[in-house]
Design a protein around this motif. Sequence first.
Motif, short mmCIF file in Angstrom:
data_model
loop_
_atom_site.label_atom_id
_atom_site.label_comp_id
_atom_site.label_asym_id
_atom_site.label_seq_id
_atom_site.Cartn_x
_atom_site.Cartn_y
_atom_site.Cartn_z
N GLU A 91 -1.40 -6.98 2.02
CA GLU A 91 -2.15 -5.55 3.78
C GLU A 91 -3.27 -6.85 2.80
N ASP A 106 -7.38 0.69 1.46
CA ASP A 106 -6.78 -0.21 2.06
C ASP A 106 -5.23 -0.49 1.48
N VAL A 110 -1.60 1.18 2.20
CA VAL A 110 -1.42 0.30 3.40
C VAL A 110 0.36 1.43 4.34
N ARG A 113 0.13 2.66 7.45
CA ARG A 113 0.69 1.75 8.03
C ARG A 113 1.78 1.23 9.30
#
Length: 274
Positions: A91, A106, A110, A113
């Motif tokens: 990521e 993030d 991730v 996602r």
Amino acid sequence: MSSAPTAKHAEATASVAIGTLSANAPLGWVAAGWRDFANRPGLSLAYGAAVLAVSAVALVLIILGGWGNVLFPALAAFMIVGPVIAVGLYEKSRLLEMGEKPRLRDMVWVGFRAGQQIFFIGAILALLGVLWMRAAFITYALFFGWRAMPDDFWEVVQVLLLTPVGLAMIATGSVIGALFAALAFAVSAFSIPMLLDRDIDAFTAMGTSTRLAWRNLPAMIAWGAILLLAFIVSVATGLLALVILFPLIGHATWHAYGAVRKVAGDLSGVERRV
């Protein structure tokens, strides 16, 4: 997102093999991975330190618990599930590629996602790891019969490395382990980065990854050798090298996917995530 491959995805899978990568391509992936590592290195080092900490705790528990006989299979299983553990590093590289500023949160979150698709591949790789450990026990039984493996770690090392039967078992186990590793490698080489990049399901991602790995076999053999070398160095340093090598390999894996994406016609027909 549907968990079953669609006709569009199946068509994309069938048409991915357009070009091939050279055998020295992995060196470029490592160089690109190092650039990602050096861009906001604190994030990558923190990720590598977390992997080291978890691995060290597991290692200590195995040794103190008197389970030295499962240490080597457990280390091999780590190689199998490693691609899932590295998802946060993919990521970071993905965000850098898009010109965005990656953040630690993030990288940590991730997995959500691509939701259940990444976890599904993780479950398959974990199952392969468990099967490999069971195969290791069966291999031991074939060579040593009902003789119990010593609980002490150093006694295990002596039995395996300083006896003819132990060396023969290692040779046989290495061949069996290589089969498991090859399967896991083909399935996961590009599938997890692909799930971050494309609106695609796990089955199609794994199938596409396997086809791309086979199509680019010389590059994949070289890449596998680099991964094995990184693993050996990590073990030889008491896993300390994981702090640097694990993030480096993770970032390089994203660029491996990027390279194969280009020779596969950018996987046209499958939408990119935004």
